[in-house]
Structure formats: C-alpha cells, structure tokens
Scaffold this active site. Structure first.
Site, short mmCIF file in Angstrom:
data_model
loop_
_atom_site.label_atom_id
_atom_site.label_comp_id
_atom_site.label_asym_id
_atom_site.label_seq_id
_atom_site.Cartn_x
_atom_site.Cartn_y
_atom_site.Cartn_z
N ASP A 157 -10.47 1.22 6.36
CA ASP A 157 -9.66 0.30 5.59
C ASP A 157 -8.25 0.89 5.52
O ASP A 157 -7.98 2.00 5.97
CB ASP A 157 -10.29 0.08 4.20
CG ASP A 157 -9.89 -1.26 3.62
OD1 ASP A 157 -10.67 -1.83 2.83
OD2 ASP A 157 -8.79 -1.75 3.95
N GLU B 103 -8.45 -7.36 -5.00
CA GLU B 103 -8.85 -5.95 -5.12
C GLU B 103 -8.73 -5.45 -6.56
O GLU B 103 -9.12 -6.16 -7.49
CB GLU B 103 -8.03 -5.11 -4.14
CG GLU B 103 -8.23 -5.59 -2.70
CD GLU B 103 -7.59 -4.69 -1.67
OE1 GLU B 103 -6.84 -5.18 -0.83
OE2 GLU B 103 -7.86 -3.48 -1.70
O1 LIG Z 1 -5.63 -6.24 4.92
C1 LIG Z 1 -6.36 -5.27 5.58
C2 LIG Z 1 -7.45 -4.70 4.67
C3 LIG Z 1 -8.51 -5.73 4.32
O2 LIG Z 1 -9.14 -6.18 5.51
C4 LIG Z 1 -9.57 -5.08 3.40
O3 LIG Z 1 -10.63 -5.99 3.11
C5 LIG Z 1 -8.96 -4.66 2.08
O4 LIG Z 1 -9.77 -3.69 1.43
C6 LIG Z 1 -7.55 -4.17 2.27
N1 LIG Z 1 -6.77 -3.69 1.32
C7 LIG Z 1 -5.58 -3.49 1.89
C8 LIG Z 1 -4.40 -3.01 1.13
N2 LIG Z 1 -4.84 -2.34 0.00
C9 LIG Z 1 -3.92 -1.84 -0.85
C10 LIG Z 1 -4.36 -1.53 -2.12
C11 LIG Z 1 -3.43 -1.04 -3.02
C12 LIG Z 1 -2.09 -0.86 -2.66
C13 LIG Z 1 -1.68 -1.20 -1.36
C14 LIG Z 1 -2.58 -1.69 -0.44
C15 LIG Z 1 -5.60 -3.81 3.20
N3 LIG Z 1 -6.84 -4.23 3.42
#
Ligand SMILES: OC[C@@H]1[C@@H](O)[C@H](O)[C@@H](O)c2nc(CNc3ccccc3)cn21
Length: 603
Positions: free
Chosen positions: A286, A491
C-alpha cells in the site's frame, strides 16, 4: 533478430525468462517500483524504467479532466517507458472502487456495503464489466479493486468499502474480479493471473491482504488480534475465490496481525498467499506501506525495503522516493541481505502479469471507448444497483398499516435534510477527491432531483435543508422525506466511536416527524444510532448506504415502481457501546439483525 520476449506467439513463461535474463539488477529493481503520477519524468520512465505508475485518490491531470485527458496522460507515460532500453511497458493503476470514481462524469456505483445488501453476485459482476470499460476508456490498465475486507467493527473508517461482516457474502461478491478481468477458461491454471481482453478488461487487485477489517476497535491500520483459525475463517476467506478467478494482483494491508505488520509478514505474504493459496500474480504494497515498518516512518528506508521484499512483497507503492528506493534495493542485493532469487521471483511475477495483460502488444489507449464513460447503459446499471442496495427497516407505525410506497400525486411534500440534495454526500469517500466532498462534485441525480422527477405535475415539492418550525407546522404537507447521514470520509479520517447521526440529524427527524408523516432515508457508510424515541416517531426508515450518482434508484422504490430486496449485510447496533457486534455472537442484541429487510408488497 527480434528478441523472444517481444514475440506474442511465444509462451508467456518463455517470454518472462527471456526478458528477465536480459535485465540488469537496477532494471529489475525499477520494475518493482510504483510511482505516483506527479513524480513521473523522462528520467524515471525512459532512463530508469520504473515498472508502474498510479494516481493517488483525487490526483488527476487537471480539474474535471476529460477521459481523453486521462488517456493522453497515460499514453504519454507509456511512450516514455517504451523508449527505455528494453521497452518494458508500464502498468498504470488507479482506485476504481465504485466505478471510475476519480474521473469527472464517470458512473459512480454504490459503495461495497450497499452491494452487500443486494447479495447479487451477477449484478456485481456486471458492475465490474462496466467499470473495466470506463477505466480502459481512460487508457488505464489496472484497478485497485475489489476491497474484500470483512469489516467486523463499523467504527472503522473503511467499513463502507467492505461488502459485509459475513465472509460468505464477501466471498460471493468477489465475482467483481470476473467482471473486471473477464472469465477465465475452465482449464485456466489455478492461481495464474488472467485477463480476457486488453480492450474491455482491466487487471484487478484483491485488497488488503489480510485482516484489514478485523483490527481492534476498527482502528484503521490497526492490529487484528485473533487466532490463526479466525483469521482464516473470517478474513482470508475471500482470497481463494479471487485467486480461483485469476486475480492478477493482491495489495498488502497496512494493518498488523497479532502485532506483526502485514507488509513484513513472510508467513502470510509468502507461505500462505503464494504457498498455500497458490497465488502466481504479484503482491503490491500500500501507499508508503513499507515506510510504516520503522519509527519514525520511513526513517530507516533500507530496513523497510529489506523487511518487506524479503517477506514476499513484489512491487512497492513507493510513491515518491523512487531513486532512494532504487539505491537501497540495489545495495541490499549487492550486500546479500536480499537474494537475487527473491528479486527474480518478484520481477517474474510482475512481467508475467504484464505479458498476460496484453500491454506489450497493445501499450496505448483505445479512443473508440471514450464515450463509454458515464454512458446511459452504465447509469441504468448503477440505478438498478441502488434499488437493490436499499434496505427497508420500518414501514408504518402499526403492524397493520404501511407507509410506503409514497403517493406520486400527493398535493404537497416536504423534502428536508443535509443529504437530500448533495451528490457528493451520496457518493461518499473515494469520489473525485480522496476523501470525497460536498456538492455537485460530478454528474448525477440527487435524491431531491429524483423526487422532483418522479412526482406528478400537480405535486408541490418544498425543499428545506433545515426547515423551521413555522414551515413544518403551516406547510399542510401530505408527507415528508428527511434525508440525513454521514459526510464523506476515507481511511483513518472515518474512524469514529460516536456513530450518532451527524449534524443533529435526530433532532431534525424528531421536529419534522412530530408534525408530519415522515420517511427517513439514511445516507451513510455504516449503521448509525437511531434512538428508540426517534424510531417510534417516524413512519418509515430506509438505509440507502452510499448510493453514488444515480439517485433515481432510490425513488424507484420509494414510489413503488420496484419493491425493496435489500437485506442488512451488517448488524444494525443499538448503540456504539455494543461494538463490535456481529451475527453469530452470543447475546446478539442489535436494533435490526444481520439479514433484516422488509418488503413493501406481499410477494
Ligand atoms: O490509492 C492507492 C492506495 C489504495 O489503493 C489503498 O486502498 C489505500 O489504503 C490507500 N491509501 C492511500 C493513501 N493513504 C494515505 C493515508 C494518510 C495520509 C496520506 C496517504 C493510498 N492508497
């Protein structure tokens, strides 16, 4: 003469071996890298030959970019990749998790929890087919879907991405893999990645392996504390079905199992997923998932790379520090901390998926598909999905009487609530922006617009988001429709312990229902608390989940053109302090049980 790997008539495994044999260590390491579209450059794709590109939720070529803008962007990147020494094409991936949700004007389908209420595997397969066409129209090869989480605690901010608390429902709805990728032939080798048509299908991604929906208190990216049997019986359950359908990729979970991060779990990524379950595609991390393997995050990146790659991670969703990744991975192999055979296994899997995907023969987009994005046929399919996702929880105050269907020719009706006229709210997270947004964020029909479209010309529709007492009392309304619920989230932003109806939704319901016969429509990613004194005041109650762009699907049922068929895919708790509460628990005492759902008409 023409190298074997470029010969489309050669067996895939021969092409894999031939190409692998030509690659330097740096080129192999680059194939294992997935970078975000904003860090793409000629150096990254033509010189260093990164293997894959993605867009983060909400990252687009420009505001309201057209499908042609998207396709041009991907094709331009592909041209760079094909100018690299070995001309290995990239795979471009995106989160098309309820339609092609990053793209303005694309059909937005109900989120997974609503599809869970439909229990309709064939419907979900068709949604996969439609989504694949809209993704392909934009030149994109790979969808990071389906999420096959089995959400066991609705406090989790990703509950709506889970079809159900019941692993059997999740299993049956993995049929979307066949919709996205196409149907493998009966003799397709078990575990081998499959793609039917490079024109009409896209690679799928079963996520997030494993136990993402089972964390303590539903804490996002948290720790799933359970026995090996429970992990297998509940959370691993949907993966064999995805693998049997030839799913090409699996994404590792941010979460831990009994304290061990999935991104560094050799037991689960290698021994179980690749060994026991026989998965032959590739495992992708991820977003900054490997960074989380050390504290502070990403501070000892070399350690993170070593831990995850040695555990069996094949591709790293870096997404920004590409050259740091390259440098660290090459160093780790040269110093023997990561074996070349592990690198070869990872790159073989990635190349295998690229060869079966047809991207070597058809590296560029197909402009003949452009009009399919948001087309009428797909919107009708989404409308059908909305209809089938609705759950009727109350219909009439007394056993005998029924309140729905609503009259289309009523004299005057009141439509109220924060969610009555808000496309963004009805789409939820992962729509245009990563965590979604409010308002007219894309094309679609709001609940209010659907009501206005459905009622007779003599019917007066009065819309007040928050009606005053005066309006409620003096209005002489035949009935009221109050649409309330949650604002979009994604999320961790959606982790919540207070699951009451936001914006004082319960007060609004009580104020209206005390004076006017009232239907309440709840637009949410999960059940919300409905106090007994509120429930007894309303005449009817419908759970609409996060229906997406096609609001007409809601009025199709409210006004009786179609009956309700949805059944709760999750337990509707009485209060948050009951959580977690799942069907099968001892002393199971929800407000509405798993599987509950009324019909309007006696069948
Ligand atoms: O978008 C790509 C992946 C997605 O496919 C996953 O299901 C997901 O868990 C996922 N989360 C992020 C970004 N997460 C994030 C969380 C906190 C701060 C910045 C980015 C990207 N992605």
């Amino acid at each position: 003469e023409r190298p074997l790997y470029k010969d489309a008539s050669a067996p895939v495994e021969a092409r894999v071996r031939d190409l692998l044999g030509r690659m330097t260590l740096r080129e192999k390491a680059a194939q294992m890298a997935q970078i975000e579209r904003t860090v793409v450059s000629p150096r990254a794709l033509a010189e260093l030959a990164a293997g894959s590109v993605l867009n983060a939720g909400g990252s687009a070529p420009r505001d309201r970019a057209s499908p042609a803008d998207w396709a041009r962007m991907v094709d331009d990147m592909q041209r760079l990749a094909l100018s690299s020494r070995l001309a290995v094409p990239i795979l471009y991936g995106t989160d098309a998790v309820h339609g092609h949700n990053n793209v303005f004007g694309a059909t937005v389908f109900p989120h997974n929890v609503g599809l869970g209420a439909s229990r309709d595997a064939e419907l979900v397969r068709k949604i996969g087919e439609a989504t694949a066409l809209e993704v392909r129209a934009t030149g994109i090869h790979w969808a990071f879907a389906p999420c096959v989480a089995v959400c066991r605690d609705p406090r989790w901010g990703r509950c709506y991405e889970s079809y159900s608390e019941d692993p059997e429902i999740v299993r049956s709805l993995t049929m979307i893999v066949t919709g996205l990728q196409g149907q493998p032939p009966a003799d397709h080798p078990h575990g081998y990645p499959f793609l039917a048509s490079v024109r009409d299908n896209v690679l799928a991604c079963a996520k997030h392996f494993v136990g993402d929906g089972g964390t303590y208190k539903g804490i996002n990216e948290g720790n799933a504390i359970c026995s090996p049997d429970d992990l297998e019986r509940i959370h691993t359950k949907p993966y064999p079905d995805c693998i049997a359908q030839g799913v090409a990729t699996v994404m590792a979970s941010y979460s831990q199992w009994n304290g061990e991060p999935l991104h560094a779990s050799r037991h689960l990524l290698t021994d179980v997923l690749k060994g026991k379950l026989g998965f032959e595609g590739f495992v992708v991390s991820d977003w900054e998932g490997i960074d989380r393997l050390c504290e502070p995050r990403g501070s000892d990146y070399r350690y993170c790379v070593a831990q995850s790659v040695n555990a069996g991670m094949d591709m790293i969703m870096i997404p920004h520090r590409f050259e740091k990744f390259l440098e660290d991975l090459v160093f780790l192999v040269e110093t023997g901390e990561i074996s070349m055979s592990r690198i070869d296994d990872a790159v073989e899997r990635i190349l295998r998926v690229k060869f079966i995907s047809g991207v070597f023969e058809h590296p560029f987009s197909d402009p003949s598909l452009l009009d399919v994005v948001g087309c009428k046929e797909h919107r009708l399919l989404a409308r059908e999905a909305v209809r089938k996702s609705l759950v009727l929880l109350k219909n009439g105050k007394k056993q005998s009487e029924t309140f729905l269907p609503l009259a289309k020719n009523a004299k005057r009706i009141l439509v109220a609530g924060t969610h009555a006229d808000n496309i963004g709210y009805q789409c939820g997270g992962w729509t245009i922006a990563w965590h979604g947004d409010s308002g007219k964020i894309t094309l679609g029909t709001s609940i209010l617009e659907a009501i206005q479209e459905s009622v007779g010309v003599e019917t007066e529709v009065v819309y007040e988001e928050c009606p005053t007492e005066a309006i409620i009392e003096s209005g002489e309304f035949s009935y009221a429709i109050v649409a309330v619920g949650e604002v979009p989230y994604a999320e961790g932003l959606g982790d919540r312990t207070d699951l009451s109806i936001p914006f004082n939704g319960s007060d609004l319901i009580t104020r209206v229902a005390s004076k006017v016969p009232t239907l309440v429509v709840v637009v949410s990613g999960r059940p919300l608390v409905i106090e007994p004194q509120v429930l007894e005041k309303i005449d009817a109650l419908v759970a609409a989940w996060l229906p997406g762009s096609e609001g007409m699907g809601i009025t199709d049922c409210l006004f009786g053109d179609h009956d309700f068929v949805g059944k709760l895919p999750v337990s509707w708790f009485r209060s948050s302090d009951q959580l977690p509460i799942n069907v099968g628990d001892a002393n199971y005492d929800p407000l509405f049980p798993f599987g509950y759902g009324l019909k309007m008409f006696r069948s």
